[in-house]
Write a protein that holds these residues in place. Structure first.
Motif, mmCIF file in Angstrom:
data_model
loop_
_atom_site.group_PDB
_atom_site.id
_atom_site.type_symbol
_atom_site.label_atom_id
_atom_site.label_comp_id
_atom_site.label_asym_id
_atom_site.label_seq_id
_atom_site.Cartn_x
_atom_site.Cartn_y
_atom_site.Cartn_z
ATOM 1 N N PHE A 73 0.789 -1.224 0.000
ATOM 2 C CA PHE A 73 0.000 0.000 0.000
ATOM 3 C C PHE A 73 0.829 1.286 0.000
ATOM 4 O O PHE A 73 0.315 2.351 0.315
ATOM 5 C CB PHE A 73 -0.992 0.005 1.170
ATOM 6 N N SER A 74 2.119 1.209 -0.333
ATOM 7 C CA SER A 74 2.944 2.421 -0.326
ATOM 8 C C SER A 74 3.256 2.927 -1.723
ATOM 9 O O SER A 74 3.955 3.911 -1.870
ATOM 10 C CB SER A 74 4.242 2.164 0.447
ATOM 11 N N GLY A 75 2.730 2.285 -2.748
ATOM 12 C CA GLY A 75 3.015 2.706 -4.115
ATOM 13 C C GLY A 75 2.010 3.728 -4.618
ATOM 14 O O GLY A 75 0.819 3.635 -4.348
ATOM 15 N N SER A 76 2.525 4.697 -5.376
ATOM 16 C CA SER A 76 1.658 5.724 -5.957
ATOM 17 C C SER A 76 1.098 5.290 -7.303
ATOM 18 O O SER A 76 0.136 5.881 -7.793
ATOM 19 C CB SER A 76 2.457 7.012 -6.150
ATOM 20 N N GLY A 77 1.739 4.296 -7.939
ATOM 21 C CA GLY A 77 1.364 3.895 -9.281
ATOM 22 C C GLY A 77 2.116 4.664 -10.364
ATOM 23 O O GLY A 77 2.059 4.301 -11.533
ATOM 24 N N VAL A 78 2.821 5.709 -9.973
ATOM 25 C CA VAL A 78 3.588 6.517 -10.927
ATOM 26 C C VAL A 78 4.992 5.932 -11.046
ATOM 27 O O VAL A 78 5.729 5.898 -10.053
ATOM 28 C CB VAL A 78 3.692 7.988 -10.480
ATOM 29 N N PRO A 79 5.398 5.482 -12.228
ATOM 30 C CA PRO A 79 6.768 4.984 -12.391
ATOM 31 C C PRO A 79 7.752 6.166 -12.456
ATOM 32 O O PRO A 79 7.703 6.963 -13.385
ATOM 33 C CB PRO A 79 6.737 4.234 -13.730
ATOM 34 N N TYR A 80 8.610 6.269 -11.436
ATOM 35 C CA TYR A 80 9.636 7.311 -11.401
ATOM 36 C C TYR A 80 10.966 6.733 -11.871
ATOM 37 O O TYR A 80 11.267 5.562 -11.615
ATOM 38 C CB TYR A 80 9.798 7.872 -9.987
ATOM 39 N N LEU A 81 11.762 7.570 -12.536
ATOM 40 C CA LEU A 81 13.074 7.167 -13.036
ATOM 41 C C LEU A 81 14.097 8.244 -12.695
ATOM 42 O O LEU A 81 13.742 9.408 -12.500
ATOM 43 C CB LEU A 81 13.020 6.976 -14.562
ATOM 44 N N TYR A 82 15.365 7.850 -12.661
ATOM 45 C CA TYR A 82 16.479 8.759 -12.404
ATOM 46 C C TYR A 82 17.331 8.733 -13.661
ATOM 47 O O TYR A 82 17.930 7.698 -13.994
ATOM 48 C CB TYR A 82 17.258 8.264 -11.189
ATOM 49 N N LEU A 83 17.368 9.840 -14.394
ATOM 50 C CA LEU A 83 17.945 9.838 -15.733
ATOM 51 C C LEU A 83 19.039 10.887 -15.909
ATOM 52 O O LEU A 83 19.117 11.844 -15.155
ATOM 53 C CB LEU A 83 16.829 10.116 -16.760
ATOM 54 N N THR A 84 19.833 10.685 -16.941
ATOM 55 C CA THR A 84 20.848 11.642 -17.347
ATOM 56 C C THR A 84 20.803 11.783 -18.868
ATOM 57 O O THR A 84 20.534 10.797 -19.574
ATOM 58 C CB THR A 84 22.267 11.216 -16.905
ATOM 59 N N ASP A 85 21.083 12.990 -19.347
ATOM 60 C CA ASP A 85 21.109 13.226 -20.796
ATOM 61 C C ASP A 85 22.223 12.442 -21.487
ATOM 62 O O ASP A 85 22.229 12.326 -22.712
ATOM 63 C CB ASP A 85 21.307 14.715 -21.089
ATOM 64 N N MET A 86 23.153 11.906 -20.708
ATOM 65 C CA MET A 86 24.248 11.132 -21.281
ATOM 66 C C MET A 86 23.796 9.739 -21.736
ATOM 67 O O MET A 86 24.497 9.086 -22.497
ATOM 68 C CB MET A 86 25.389 11.004 -20.257
ATOM 69 N N GLU A 87 22.653 9.308 -21.265
ATOM 70 C CA GLU A 87 22.137 7.973 -21.553
ATOM 71 C C GLU A 87 21.510 7.954 -22.947
ATOM 72 O O GLU A 87 20.774 8.854 -23.319
ATOM 73 C CB GLU A 87 21.110 7.597 -20.480
ATOM 74 N N ILE A 88 21.785 6.911 -23.707
ATOM 75 C CA ILE A 88 21.363 6.818 -25.107
ATOM 76 C C ILE A 88 19.844 6.895 -25.276
ATOM 77 O O ILE A 88 19.342 7.575 -26.184
ATOM 78 C CB ILE A 88 21.962 5.545 -25.767
ATOM 79 N N SER A 89 19.078 6.250 -24.412
ATOM 80 C CA SER A 89 17.623 6.293 -24.527
ATOM 81 C C SER A 89 17.074 7.668 -24.170
ATOM 82 O O SER A 89 16.048 8.091 -24.725
ATOM 83 C CB SER A 89 16.973 5.229 -23.649
ATOM 84 N N VAL A 90 17.723 8.347 -23.256
ATOM 85 C CA VAL A 90 17.290 9.698 -22.889
ATOM 86 C C VAL A 90 17.497 10.640 -24.076
ATOM 87 O O VAL A 90 16.683 11.538 -24.322
ATOM 88 C CB VAL A 90 18.012 10.185 -21.614
ATOM 89 N N GLN A 91 18.541 10.405 -24.835
ATOM 90 C CA GLN A 91 18.755 11.200 -26.052
ATOM 91 C C GLN A 91 17.612 10.971 -27.037
ATOM 92 O O GLN A 91 17.160 11.913 -27.694
ATOM 93 C CB GLN A 91 20.105 10.848 -26.665
ATOM 94 N N ASP A 92 17.110 9.752 -27.119
ATOM 95 C CA ASP A 92 15.934 9.476 -27.947
ATOM 96 C C ASP A 92 14.726 10.259 -27.429
ATOM 97 O O ASP A 92 13.974 10.853 -28.202
ATOM 98 C CB ASP A 92 15.584 7.982 -27.935
ATOM 99 N N LEU A 93 14.545 10.240 -26.106
ATOM 100 C CA LEU A 93 13.387 10.885 -25.483
ATOM 101 C C LEU A 93 13.410 12.405 -25.644
ATOM 102 O O LEU A 93 12.354 13.040 -25.630
ATOM 103 C CB LEU A 93 13.310 10.509 -24.000
ATOM 104 N N GLU A 94 14.597 12.979 -25.788
ATOM 105 C CA GLU A 94 14.682 14.426 -25.994
ATOM 106 C C GLU A 94 14.090 14.827 -27.338
ATOM 107 O O GLU A 94 13.606 15.943 -27.504
ATOM 108 C CB GLU A 94 16.135 14.888 -25.886
ATOM 109 N N ILE A 95 14.091 13.926 -28.298
ATOM 110 C CA ILE A 95 13.513 14.180 -29.616
ATOM 111 C C ILE A 95 12.038 13.771 -29.646
ATOM 112 O O ILE A 95 11.192 14.460 -30.204
ATOM 113 C CB ILE A 95 14.298 13.419 -30.720
ATOM 114 N N ASN A 96 11.732 12.625 -29.044
ATOM 115 C CA ASN A 96 10.366 12.107 -29.011
ATOM 116 C C ASN A 96 10.159 11.467 -27.639
ATOM 117 O O ASN A 96 10.707 10.393 -27.366
ATOM 118 C CB ASN A 96 10.159 11.087 -30.130
ATOM 119 N N SER A 97 9.371 12.111 -26.804
ATOM 120 C CA SER A 97 9.206 11.643 -25.417
ATOM 121 C C SER A 97 8.279 10.442 -25.288
ATOM 122 O O SER A 97 8.127 9.895 -24.196
ATOM 123 C CB SER A 97 8.686 12.782 -24.539
ATOM 124 N N ASN A 98 7.665 10.009 -26.382
ATOM 125 C CA ASN A 98 6.788 8.838 -26.334
ATOM 126 C C ASN A 98 7.604 7.565 -26.127
ATOM 127 O O ASN A 98 8.689 7.417 -26.693
ATOM 128 C CB ASN A 98 5.967 8.719 -27.616
#
Length: 195
Positions: A73-98
């Motif tokens: 019962f302690s979960g909000s249901g919101v998936p939180y992440l800890y990211l850096t722009d140096m990460e390859i997938s984050v670079q993808d998300l900067e162009i298309n956040s979907n």
């Protein structure tokens, strides 16, 4: 005497659920989605690549995540992440956040205990579609507590990598937890239940 057994079994079931030990039944798809996310420490995040040679192709990567501190019962249901722009997938998300995010009970003891292959529908997995957004200052403390309570190593990651807290904004949810195909859960149904 016969009535005491079902009452005792029902009490045991309630105690297991309160302890976070009972998986929701297949007919409670929204609760199953919340349960699986809350019991997973990581997921496979798929983006559309902007990298040379992969541009426009799906690209999946593993990310640590959390929807809140461990425990029932302690979960909000919101998936939180800890990211850096140096990460390859984050670079993808900067162009298309979907993106899509898949989490599975295969990473928990549940499927191993029951000898379910990760592809077996009884080894429940959830597919979220939506977008990744940086959290605002008022939500940063919630995200930090959620992530660092499950992933304490994150606090010592290099500061010069400019880490930031983000969340997965859920727009679509598919649940595969039983035979017969996917179940669709709306975000409204998802957020209205507890895991």
């Amino acid at each position: 005497m016969a009535a005491a057994l079902p009452l005792g079994a029902a009490l045991l079931l309630l105690l297991l659920q309160a302890a976070g030990g009972a998986i929701p039944p297949p007919e409670e798809a929204a609760r199953m989605a919340r349960f699986v996310l809350h019991n997973c420490d990581w997921g496979a995040l798929a983006t559309l690549s902007v990298q040379e040679g992969l541009r426009g192709h799906p690209f999946a990567n593993i990310f640590s995540l959390s929807d809140g501190p461990p425990g029932p019962f302690s979960g909000s249901g919101v998936p939180y992440l800890y990211l850096t722009d140096m990460e390859i997938s984050v670079q993808d998300l900067e162009i298309n956040s979907n993106a899509s995010l898949t989490v599975s009970l295969a990473q928990t003891p549940y499927c191993k205990k029951h000898r379910y292959d990760p592809q077996n529908p009884l080894c429940a997995h959830i597919i979220f579609c939506g977008s990744i957004v940086k959290v605002n200052d008022s939500e940063a403390d919630v995200a930090k507590k959620a992530l660092f309570s499950r992933h304490p190593e994150m606090e010592s990651w290099p500061k010069d990598h400019n880490w930031f807290f983000a969340k997965f904004n859920i727009t679509n949810i598919w649940v595969l937890d039983y035979f017969g195909g996917l179940k669709i859960v709306t975000p409204e149904e998802y957020y209205s239940v507890k895991p």
